[in-house]
Design a protein around this motif. Structure first.
Motif, PDB file in Angstrom:
ATOM      1  N   LEU A 178       0.810  -1.215   0.000  1.00 22.58           N
ATOM      2  CA  LEU A 178       0.000   0.000   0.000  1.00 22.58           C
ATOM      3  C   LEU A 178       0.845   1.268   0.000  1.00 22.58           C
ATOM      4  CD1 LEU A 178      -2.280  -2.026   0.775  1.00 22.58           C
ATOM      5  CD2 LEU A 178      -3.175  -0.236   2.276  1.00 22.58           C
ATOM      6  N   GLY A 179       0.324   2.278  -0.677  1.00 23.20           N
ATOM      7  CA  GLY A 179       0.831   3.635  -0.568  1.00 23.20           C
ATOM      8  C   GLY A 179      -0.338   4.528  -0.212  1.00 23.20           C
ATOM      9  N   PHE A 180      -0.215   5.321   0.861  1.00 20.01           N
ATOM     10  CA  PHE A 180      -1.342   6.116   1.356  1.00 20.01           C
ATOM     11  C   PHE A 180      -0.899   7.573   1.457  1.00 20.01           C
ATOM     12  CE2 PHE A 180      -5.312   5.333   4.119  1.00 20.01           C
ATOM     13  CZ  PHE A 180      -5.805   6.600   3.870  1.00 20.01           C
ATOM     14  N   VAL A 181      -1.632   8.462   0.780  1.00 19.99           N
ATOM     15  CA  VAL A 181      -1.399   9.900   0.898  1.00 19.99           C
ATOM     16  C   VAL A 181      -2.484  10.448   1.821  1.00 19.99           C
ATOM     17  CG1 VAL A 181      -1.145  12.092  -0.303  1.00 19.99           C
ATOM     18  CG2 VAL A 181      -0.523   9.969  -1.455  1.00 19.99           C
ATOM     19  N   PHE A 182      -2.088  10.858   3.019  1.00 18.72           N
ATOM     20  CA  PHE A 182      -3.038  11.371   4.005  1.00 18.72           C
ATOM     21  C   PHE A 182      -3.262  12.868   3.803  1.00 18.72           C
ATOM     22  CE2 PHE A 182      -0.881   7.780   5.991  1.00 18.72           C
ATOM     23  CZ  PHE A 182      -1.899   7.075   6.597  1.00 18.72           C
ATOM     24  N   GLN A 183      -4.435  13.342   4.239  1.00 22.56           N
ATOM     25  CA  GLN A 183      -4.691  14.775   4.200  1.00 22.56           C
ATOM     26  C   GLN A 183      -3.722  15.533   5.099  1.00 22.56           C
ATOM     27  OE1 GLN A 183      -8.808  16.250   4.319  1.00 22.56           O
ATOM     28  NE2 GLN A 183      -9.479  14.116   4.334  1.00 22.56           N
ATOM     29  N   ALA A 184      -3.320  14.919   6.200  1.00 20.54           N
ATOM     30  CA  ALA A 184      -2.493  15.604   7.196  1.00 20.54           C
ATOM     31  C   ALA A 184      -0.994  15.324   7.032  1.00 20.54           C
ATOM     32  CB  ALA A 184      -2.941  15.202   8.603  1.00 20.54           C
ATOM     33  N   PHE A 185      -0.573  14.839   5.895  1.00 19.94           N
ATOM     34  CA  PHE A 185       0.830  14.602   5.533  1.00 19.94           C
ATOM     35  C   PHE A 185       1.476  13.444   6.297  1.00 19.94           C
ATOM     36  CE2 PHE A 185       0.848  19.501   5.678  1.00 19.94           C
ATOM     37  CZ  PHE A 185       0.108  19.596   4.513  1.00 19.94           C
ATOM     38  N   HIS A 186       1.517  13.545   7.649  1.00 16.32           N
ATOM     39  CA  HIS A 186       2.223  12.575   8.492  1.00 16.32           C
ATOM     40  C   HIS A 186       3.697  12.444   8.081  1.00 16.32           C
ATOM     41  CE1 HIS A 186      -1.369  11.524  10.615  1.00 16.32           C
ATOM     42  NE2 HIS A 186      -1.980  11.123   9.518  1.00 16.32           N
ATOM     43  N   VAL A 187       4.311  13.548   7.728  1.00 16.43           N
ATOM     44  CA  VAL A 187       5.755  13.581   7.480  1.00 16.43           C
ATOM     45  C   VAL A 187       6.457  13.643   8.836  1.00 16.43           C
ATOM     46  CG1 VAL A 187       7.634  14.937   6.470  1.00 16.43           C
ATOM     47  CG2 VAL A 187       5.479  14.676   5.233  1.00 16.43           C
ATOM     48  N   LEU A 188       7.479  12.819   9.017  1.00 16.27           N
ATOM     49  CA  LEU A 188       8.146  12.711  10.321  1.00 16.27           C
ATOM     50  C   LEU A 188       9.136  13.851  10.506  1.00 16.27           C
ATOM     51  CD1 LEU A 188       8.743   8.860  10.404  1.00 16.27           C
ATOM     52  CD2 LEU A 188       6.841  10.165  11.352  1.00 16.27           C
ATOM     53  N   PRO A 189       8.997  14.649  11.569  1.00 14.62           N
ATOM     54  CA  PRO A 189       9.817  15.858  11.729  1.00 14.62           C
ATOM     55  C   PRO A 189      11.288  15.591  12.005  1.00 14.62           C
ATOM     56  CG  PRO A 189       8.477  15.489  13.692  1.00 14.62           C
ATOM     57  CD  PRO A 189       8.006  14.501  12.663  1.00 14.62           C
ATOM     58  N   HIS A 190      11.629  14.404  12.528  1.00  6.00           N
ATOM     59  CA  HIS A 190      13.013  14.111  12.890  1.00  6.00           C
ATOM     60  C   HIS A 190      13.801  13.480  11.746  1.00  6.00           C
ATOM     61  CE1 HIS A 190      10.652  10.505  13.719  1.00  6.00           C
ATOM     62  NE2 HIS A 190      11.751   9.803  13.546  1.00  6.00           N
ATOM     63  N   LEU A 191      13.166  13.311  10.589  1.00  6.33           N
ATOM     64  CA  LEU A 191      13.852  12.793   9.404  1.00  6.33           C
ATOM     65  C   LEU A 191      13.930  13.880   8.341  1.00  6.33           C
ATOM     66  CD1 LEU A 191      12.171   9.270   8.973  1.00  6.33           C
ATOM     67  CD2 LEU A 191      14.310   9.816  10.146  1.00  6.33           C
ATOM     68  N   THR A 192      14.993  13.865   7.555  1.00  2.94           N
ATOM     69  CA  THR A 192      15.089  14.799   6.443  1.00  2.94           C
ATOM     70  C   THR A 192      14.039  14.446   5.383  1.00  2.94           C
ATOM     71  OG1 THR A 192      16.665  13.484   5.163  1.00  2.94           O
ATOM     72  CG2 THR A 192      17.583  15.021   6.798  1.00  2.94           C
ATOM     73  N   VAL A 193      13.898  15.328   4.420  1.00  4.75           N
ATOM     74  CA  VAL A 193      12.948  15.081   3.335  1.00  4.75           C
ATOM     75  C   VAL A 193      13.290  13.778   2.614  1.00  4.75           C
ATOM     76  CG1 VAL A 193      12.241  15.934   1.064  1.00  4.75           C
ATOM     77  CG2 VAL A 193      12.298  17.489   3.020  1.00  4.75           C
ATOM     78  N   LEU A 194      14.564  13.584   2.276  1.00 10.21           N
ATOM     79  CA  LEU A 194      14.965  12.350   1.591  1.00 10.21           C
ATOM     80  C   LEU A 194      14.693  11.135   2.459  1.00 10.21           C
ATOM     81  CD1 LEU A 194      16.417  11.164  -0.956  1.00 10.21           C
ATOM     82  CD2 LEU A 194      18.511  11.167   0.422  1.00 10.21           C
ATOM     83  N   GLN A 195      14.990  11.215   3.734  1.00  8.38           N
ATOM     84  CA  GLN A 195      14.767  10.089   4.634  1.00  8.38           C
ATOM     85  C   GLN A 195      13.288   9.759   4.764  1.00  8.38           C
ATOM     86  OE1 GLN A 195      16.796  11.719   8.029  1.00  8.38           O
ATOM     87  NE2 GLN A 195      18.729  10.645   7.571  1.00  8.38           N
ATOM     88  N   ASN A 196      12.429  10.777   4.790  1.00  7.88           N
ATOM     89  CA  ASN A 196      10.987  10.543   4.843  1.00  7.88           C
ATOM     90  C   ASN A 196      10.522   9.766   3.632  1.00  7.88           C
ATOM     91  OD1 ASN A 196       8.967  11.753   6.946  1.00  7.88           O
ATOM     92  ND2 ASN A 196      10.669  13.212   6.878  1.00  7.88           N
ATOM     93  N   VAL A 197      11.006  10.147   2.455  1.00  7.12           N
ATOM     94  CA  VAL A 197      10.582   9.466   1.229  1.00  7.12           C
ATOM     95  C   VAL A 197      11.148   8.050   1.176  1.00  7.12           C
ATOM     96  CG1 VAL A 197      10.658   9.538  -1.300  1.00  7.12           C
ATOM     97  CG2 VAL A 197      10.327  11.645   0.005  1.00  7.12           C
ATOM     98  N   ALA A 198      12.356   7.862   1.672  1.00  5.57           N
ATOM     99  CA  ALA A 198      13.006   6.547   1.640  1.00  5.57           C
ATOM    100  C   ALA A 198      12.446   5.580   2.679  1.00  5.57           C
ATOM    101  CB  ALA A 198      14.511   6.705   1.863  1.00  5.57           C
ATOM    102  N   LEU A 199      11.676   6.085   3.649  1.00  2.00           N
ATOM    103  CA  LEU A 199      11.230   5.266   4.775  1.00  2.00           C
ATOM    104  C   LEU A 199      10.540   3.969   4.371  1.00  2.00           C
ATOM    105  CD1 LEU A 199      11.015   4.992   7.838  1.00  2.00           C
ATOM    106  CD2 LEU A 199       8.909   6.365   7.741  1.00  2.00           C
ATOM    107  N   PRO A 200       9.601   3.961   3.413  1.00  3.60           N
ATOM    108  CA  PRO A 200       8.968   2.679   3.038  1.00  3.60           C
ATOM    109  C   PRO A 200       9.970   1.641   2.550  1.00  3.60           C
ATOM    110  CG  PRO A 200       7.686   4.513   2.189  1.00  3.60           C
ATOM    111  CD  PRO A 200       8.976   5.098   2.697  1.00  3.60           C
ATOM    112  N   LEU A 201      11.015   2.080   1.871  1.00  7.94           N
ATOM    113  CA  LEU A 201      12.036   1.146   1.402  1.00  7.94           C
ATOM    114  C   LEU A 201      12.876   0.621   2.565  1.00  7.94           C
ATOM    115  CD1 LEU A 201      13.124   3.035  -1.835  1.00  7.94           C
ATOM    116  CD2 LEU A 201      11.765   0.940  -1.692  1.00  7.94           C
ATOM    117  N   TRP A 202      13.184   1.474   3.519  1.00  7.38           N
ATOM    118  CA  TRP A 202      13.907   1.016   4.710  1.00  7.38           C
ATOM    119  C   TRP A 202      13.096  -0.055   5.438  1.00  7.38           C
ATOM    120  CZ3 TRP A 202      15.376   6.370   7.281  1.00  7.38           C
ATOM    121  CH2 TRP A 202      16.345   6.988   6.489  1.00  7.38           C
ATOM    122  N   LEU A 203      11.792   0.190   5.570  1.00  5.44           N
ATOM    123  CA  LEU A 203      10.937  -0.756   6.293  1.00  5.44           C
ATOM    124  C   LEU A 203      10.866  -2.101   5.590  1.00  5.44           C
ATOM    125  CD1 LEU A 203       8.024   1.613   7.362  1.00  5.44           C
ATOM    126  CD2 LEU A 203       9.869   0.728   8.797  1.00  5.44           C
TER     127      LEU A 203
END
Length: 217
Positions: free
Chosen positions: A81-106
């Motif tokens: 699954l890929g889910f785009v939420f209305q409220a973003f849910h971008v993690l503040p302690h990760l950089t922009v690149l790290q946020n995008v890479a997170l599903p691959l890390w998991l």
């Protein structure tokens, strides 16, 4: 394939969804429209396994949600699954690149293996130069584009987008909607877009109208 049969959900005695049925095959991209309060976001949360229905059946690629425990549902979300939420849910302690890479890390990819696809998606949403930035340094529209890139980076089989252009100007909204449609169709994935935007709905293959009586279109 996504199969929904006689799906129902109520909150505090109020029936939000009742006997809703839908079947989508790989490569299908649909928009769901309807008045506020008819259950569009509830439907997406049920399909994502973030909420449980009161009745009916949900299955993705033959896996019946009723047979999955919470760990199995988490793995399904992680892998398919890929889910785009209305409220973003971008993690503040990760950089922009790290946020995008997170599903691959998991999924177990190394940092180096995840960085390339993440950077590619950032370029696709017009944020290639912000990879090292922190979320607090981005505008709401930029954060929404980060969330969209993150939802697509691992090539999900099912993409759920809940008002993904609500914080974007018309030019960026058109760019993001075109990217969503191209990625979904190109990967042979299933896409469901919830939107109030007529222009956004037109990017889908067909439009479904959600009312108290169910889905039509």
């Amino acid at each position: 394939m996504l199969e929904i049969a006689n799906l129902s959900r109520q909150f505090n005695g109020r029936r939000v969804l009742q006997d809703l049925s839908l079947r989508l095959r790989p490569g299908e991209y649909v928009a769901v429209v309807g008045e506020s309060g008819v259950g569009k976001s509830t439907l997406l949360n049920l399909i994502a396994g973030l909420d449980r229905p009161d009745g009916g059946r949900l299955a993705l690629d033959g896996a019946d949600y009723a047979d999955l425990d919470e760990d199995s549902l988490t793995r399904l979300r992680r892998d398919k699954l890929g889910f785009v939420f209305q409220a973003f849910h971008v993690l503040p302690h990760l950089t922009v690149l790290q946020n995008v890479a997170l599903p691959l890390w998991l999924q177990g990819h190394s940092g180096a293996a995840a960085a390339g696809p993440a950077q590619q998606l950032l370029e696709a949403v017009g944020l290639g130069g912000r990879a090292g930035s922190w979320p607090r340094e981005l505008s709401g529209g930029e954060l929404q584009r980060v969330a969209i890139a993150r939802a697509l980076v691992h090539g999900p089989r099912l993409v759920l987008a809940d008002e993904p252009t609500g914080n974007l100007d018309p030019a960026n909204a058109a760019m993001v909607l075109a990217l969503l449609a191209a990625r979904i169709r190109g990967a042979g994935a299933i896409g469901i877009l919830v939107t109030h935007s007529p222009a956004g709905a037109q990017t889908a293959d067909r439009v479904l109208h959600l009312t108290a009586a169910g889905l039509a279109g």
